[in-house]
Enzyme design. Structure first.
Site, PDB file in Angstrom:
ATOM      1  N   SER A 256       0.802  -1.225   0.000  1.00  0.00           N
ATOM      2  CA  SER A 256       0.000   0.000   0.000  1.00  0.00           C
ATOM      3  C   SER A 256       0.837   1.278   0.000  1.00  0.00           C
ATOM      4  CB  SER A 256      -0.943   0.024   1.208  1.00  0.00           C
ATOM      5  OG  SER A 256      -0.218   0.035   2.415  1.00  0.00           O
ATOM      6  N   LYS A 299      -7.123   4.003   8.092  1.00  0.00           N
ATOM      7  CA  LYS A 299      -6.227   5.009   7.511  1.00  0.00           C
ATOM      8  C   LYS A 299      -6.852   6.396   7.517  1.00  0.00           C
ATOM      9  CE  LYS A 299      -3.811   1.636   4.636  1.00  0.00           C
ATOM     10  NZ  LYS A 299      -3.545   1.110   3.274  1.00  0.00           N
TER      11      LYS A 299
END
Length: 349
Positions: A256, A299
């Site tokens: 990611s 996140k």
């Protein structure tokens, strides 16, 4: 009689479950609690239960919302509330001890003398009622929280107030939830375009194999973009680059950070800092496509906690973002990208 036995197991990191066992299990992903949800759980369940167990009323002990928020932000970042419950229990225990220390030692009650109408009768002494003890109320706020739970475990997610060229703030998922993941890219020595040796790249920060592959992929993508934008720029051909991900004691892996790595390399090559208060996440393909990642909820929580204003997410994660509560989406400039060129247009603006 037949019995059905169902085993339910919980884990913070599924990567630590042995492969053969994981293949025989059905995985159910459960998102962690938000800070606002943890505050509500503390008020509705944890604190009332502890009041019953310790017999401390609201008139004796009060925990302010600001203290709970400080506790959640700097002490208890895990997805659940087990650690939060343990810290609140510690507050109640120390408060109970302080109240017990306030109570004076038992004194012999003073006696009063009563004399009957008959003067020949001897005086009769009767004890008076003992004085009523009212303990001083204890109020837990951000000012005195450390006296009850110690120093904070987490001080700040924000390593840079202003990011210099080569430094980008990414977003990562960890066992403790979401966190900011800075990528630092620097030159090991000045670029010598006349040298016969090719450039090199070094990585540190306890990176896993997948993340090391992301570094090599990001370098190829960054070379292609620089060759397109500035054909005469031979920075990557002769430069010796060092990429570091801080907090080296924490293992880091996963794809990611791809877009973050590309942005960090380009920022260094162009010697330009990127837009401040910006964060990003997304896997990068060799042709520059931005692929979806997991942990969007965590996140976004991390982005809000560090004060990020603009966040780049993969376009295929739009449905994950749409499922979030409205208050989590507010005050954030979310930009969905399917190709890195879309991100590059806004990288320095």
């Amino acid at each position: 009689m037949n019995y059905l036995v169902l085993f339910i197991c919980t884990a913070n990191e599924i990567s630590k479950i042995p492969g053969p066992l994981r293949d025989r299990m059905e995985m159910i992903d459960v998102s962690g609690y938000l800070a606002e949800e943890k505050v509500a759980i503390a008020h509705q369940h944890l604190i009332p239960q502890l009041r019953k167990e310790t017999s401390l009323s609201a008139d004796q002990l009060n925990i302010e919302d600001s203290a709970l928020e400080e506790l959640i932000k700097h002490y208890c970042r895990e997805s659940g509330v087990r650690n939060l419950q343990q810290h609140i229990e510690r507050i109640f225990r120390k408060a109970a001890l302080k109240i017990a220390e306030q109570q004076p030692e038992d004194e012999q009650p003073a006696a009063t003398t009563a004399i009957s109408e008959n003067s020949d009768a001897e005086p009769v002494s009767t004890p008076s009622d003992p004085p009523t003890f009212t303990p001083e109320k204890i109020n837990i706020s951000t000012e005195n929280l450390q006296k009850f739970v110690g120093r904070p475990k987490f001080t700040s997610d924000r390593m840079y107030e202003v990011t210099p060229p080569g430094v980008i703030m990414g977003l990562a998922w960890t066992a403790m939830g979401g966190s900011a993941l800075y990528i630092e890219t620097v030159l090991k020595r000045p670029v010598d375009v006349t040298s016969d040796k090719d450039g090199s790249i070094e990585t540190t920060g306890n990176l896993g194999d997948v993340m090391k592959e992301s570094v090599r992929t990001a370098l190829t993508v960054a070379k292609g973009i620089l060759a397109r934008e500035q054909p005469d720029n031979k920075f990557f051909d002769k430069s010796h680059i060092h990429i570091h991900v801080p907090e080296g004691a924490t293992p880091k892996d996963g794809p990611s950070a791809g877009v973050t790595l590309v942005s960090s390399l380009l920022s260094l090559a162009l010697n330009r800092p990127v837009v401040q208060n910006m964060a990003m996440t997304g896997e990068i393909s060799l042709t520059g496509k931005v692929l979806p990642v997991g942990g969007i909820r965590e996140k976004i929580i991390a982005a809000r906690r560090v004060g990020a204003k603009r966040v780049f997410l993969p376009a295929e994660n739009r449905r994950d973002f749409d499922d979030l509560p409205e208050f989590m989406k507010s005050e954030l400039d979310i930009r969905f990208v399917s190709h890195y060129d879309e991100l590059y247009e806004h990288l320095f603006q």
